[in-house]
Design an enzyme around this catalytic site. Sequence first.
Site, PDB file in Angstrom:
ATOM      1  N   THR A  29       0.724  -1.301  -0.185  1.00 35.54           N
ATOM      2  CA  THR A  29       0.004  -0.023   0.035  1.00 35.54           C
ATOM      3  C   THR A  29       0.897   1.281   0.114  1.00 35.54           C
ATOM      4  OG1 THR A  29      -1.764   1.344   1.282  1.00 35.54           O
ATOM      5  CG2 THR A  29      -0.098  -0.084   2.552  1.00 35.54           C
ATOM      6  N   ASP A  30       0.163   2.367  -0.795  1.00 30.17           N
ATOM      7  CA  ASP A  30       0.832   3.790  -0.351  1.00 30.17           C
ATOM      8  C   ASP A  30       0.526   4.200   0.799  1.00 30.17           C
ATOM      9  OD1 ASP A  30       1.891   6.055  -1.640  1.00 30.17           O
ATOM     10  OD2 ASP A  30      -0.153   6.755  -1.844  1.00 30.17           O
ATOM     11  N   LYS A  31       1.264   4.923   1.214  1.00 33.04           N
ATOM     12  CA  LYS A  31       0.956   5.655   2.606  1.00 33.04           C
ATOM     13  C   LYS A  31       0.126   6.815   2.456  1.00 33.04           C
ATOM     14  CE  LYS A  31       3.980   8.525   4.475  1.00 33.04           C
ATOM     15  NZ  LYS A  31       3.383   9.689   4.701  1.00 33.04           N
ATOM     16  N   THR A  32       0.713   7.897   1.514  1.00 31.49           N
ATOM     17  CA  THR A  32       0.220   9.452   1.722  1.00 31.49           C
ATOM     18  C   THR A  32      -1.088   9.203   1.125  1.00 31.49           C
ATOM     19  OG1 THR A  32       2.147  10.268   1.633  1.00 31.49           O
ATOM     20  CG2 THR A  32       0.158  11.610   1.118  1.00 31.49           C
TER      21      THR A  32
END
Length: 885
Positions: free
Chosen positions: A330-333
């Site tokens: 997963t991407d964070k931002t």
Amino acid sequence: MNEKNIYQLDVKEVLEKYELSDLEKGLNNKQVEESLFKYGLNKLESKKTPKWKLLLRQFNNMIIYILMFSALLTLIMGHTSDAMIIALVVIVNALIGYYQEASASDALERIKEMLSSEATVYRDGVRKDIPSEEVVVGDVVFLEAGDNVPADLRIVEADNLRIQESVLTGEPDSVEKIQEALASADIPLAERVNLAFASTSVTSGSGLGIVTAVGAKTEIGKISSEVNNTETRKTPLMKEIDGLGKGITYVIMAVAIALFVFSLILDTYSLSVLSLAVVTMIVGSIPEGLPATTSVVLAMGVSDMAKNKNTIVKTLPAVETLGSVDVVATDKTGTLTKNEMTVKDIVFYQKHLQVSGDGYKPVGEILLDNAPVNLDKQLKLFLEAGFEANDTVLVEEENHWTINGEPTDGSFLTLFYKQFPYPEKTVYKEIDMLPFDSDYRYMAKLVENKNKERIIFIKGSPDKLFPMAQTKNSSFDEKYWFQQVSELSEEGKRVVAVGFKKVSSDIEEVNHELLSQGVDLLGVAGIIDPPREEVIQALEEMNHAGVRVKMITGDHPLTAKAIGEKLGLAPKINVVTGAELDSMSHEEFKNAVLYNQVFARTTPKNKMDIVEALQESGKVTAMTGDGVNDAPALKRADIGVAMGMKGTDVAKDSADMILTDDNFGTMSVAIREGRRIYDNIKKSILFLLPTSFAEGLIIAFTILMQKEMPLQPTQLLWINMVSAITIQFAFIFEPAEEGIMNRKPRKTGNRLLNTHDICQMAYVSILMALISIVSYEWLLTQGVSQAVASTMMINIVVLSKIFYLFNIRTSQPVISKSFFSNPKAFLIILIMIILQLSLTYIPFMQSVFYTKGMSVLEWGISIASGVLILVMTEIDKLIRLNKNK
């Protein structure tokens, strides 16, 4: 000697490289033509699959081949109605598959829309606007606030130039751009501060850049190429069903050929009768309803998720894939975090305050030891300073709070409004402002209060403000303050210092000389992009279900690790950077991807390589994200999941599933739903195959015994299509089994059916076939007509299905609380019984399906057959349950 990267060259070398004598003169017409010939237009090309190819692709399936052959053969033999029904099944399945593929949008088209439509360039000494696709390598481009960058540029002049690059790097803040060369040859994309990239946007300042890449060679172009060239993998379920379909087909065809040859040798049947019998056996044995039933179960799951779970699933198989996911990358931002910078700490000298509430919504309190603090003079001045030394705007739009400006500045506005009513302003009147600049890394504003006193409020980098405070106050405790900055930084927080300076009433301008004479430090703020509250619980549930979560971000490793720890990503967080991954061998890379939970300073290519490495290691991988930089990985993953609210159109078009509420917590709900759907598809297959095989065995046993066929083709089609699919609707509504999220994901490459499943299908189908044939033959010896005996045989098979349904529905014993867990199953059974009574007693149905009314005895035999099947399978289930205790 290796050639330097463009960001390592100084301005003079860049000008020489692109044969430019003067920035404001730019390229001449001859240079433009040469560059255009060499590098092409600044646009992206897309390849679309023709619709006719999509349609033909749907027929490339072993079961479909056999059904088409059977339809053709029955048509040649004059059985038009049978051929039409088989053909209808084939067409319906093809149309469902075609709709799924044709309705998926082209992500590349969305990327093309992101490119700037116009650009301002210098050519032949004239500054002019041209269409962005006419921009060529070597062009000098003028940038100012509000512009979209038309191509990849090397910045050669920068005046407070800041560019928002989150679509490429995932970092929330705008990036300060410089013109100086960078020393290192190996710098991550997010840190190439003297480059500007196509599709990013200028938020403040102005500058000049020389075009270094156009079209497919730009960073956004590379992403579009990866999206375009990434092949969509078959889902685990589709692979398993394809394998099952091939296996069933090979066995049925082998048996059919053997029976055909055997009967030809015995010469009992004429060729036409034998051919029809064999085709009837094939049609009876082939589970025509398998593709349709699978599609219906998936479609109902998709519909349920869209209505109740804030999830749009674009392709039917994707919903089930969630149930077999091992890893979520997963991407964070914007995915795990809010992408809304928030002040969480206010540190005064010997006093540390906490701030509750996350995001830009001004709801929360300032706390000391978990109790609200009084608004004293020091705190009030700190809040006012952060509010005034600011050029960002906080707005509420349709119950959603957002900013126009810099995220860090926005965090101070929200902090102010947590203490003061929105949209109340401070009592100060602005006189002058010194905007933020990367050269000095602070911003200041000269204001006047109601008493006509003038004050300069300043906020910025601690290493810039602390020396000013030292100048003003010789007893300034520099060691204490740097210790506070270090502690906040270790927690992954951005630290901003806030101060003020009282000046005389005749000061009209704020400048660096004035500030260098000293300021009073008020304190520092610890700012973070906060984790989403719902994510923590979702991660706990997913870890419990054996699903591992990997966080991939463009952020600094320290920040990324701190966020991972706050989220509870794993008991121990291991971090690796994109640059470290790039230097690894293939095997080292694969091991690093499995070992680490956080990947920092990554590029879009890193993201896709991580997904590919996980898949190579046998992991069914989901990828979640919201930016253009996530698009290749979203498309490559076994299931790509995009955010619906903050996600870019490119991300949404590349994904298989969209979370309409941007709630990562929905992932655990979706995984649970995927597992339920997989269970129900498997149950429907376990239910469908024995009854299909039973029909084939009835014909096969009859051929072996050289008897007259007991069932007409239309009767077999009734059992196969009408009764089977009708009863199977019950599995659509079957709730999830208890403990569904306590079990580990199923292993990649596993067969859909295990050894016990195959054994159970074998004995159930043999039992059904033998009971049917024995009962049929016995009735004939009692002087009952062949039509009545055939009708009873149909009802034996159908009622056996109904009783067998109660065994397959749940892994618990039939007499348990799960018996009534699916009320719609009883409604579907009632409908099936009504259909069977219609088949048996309505004259029209009797003439079409060659049936007759039945006596109480015949009904008793049919019901007893079903009860016997249920008892046998329940004994089998109880033995297995006791073994597994």
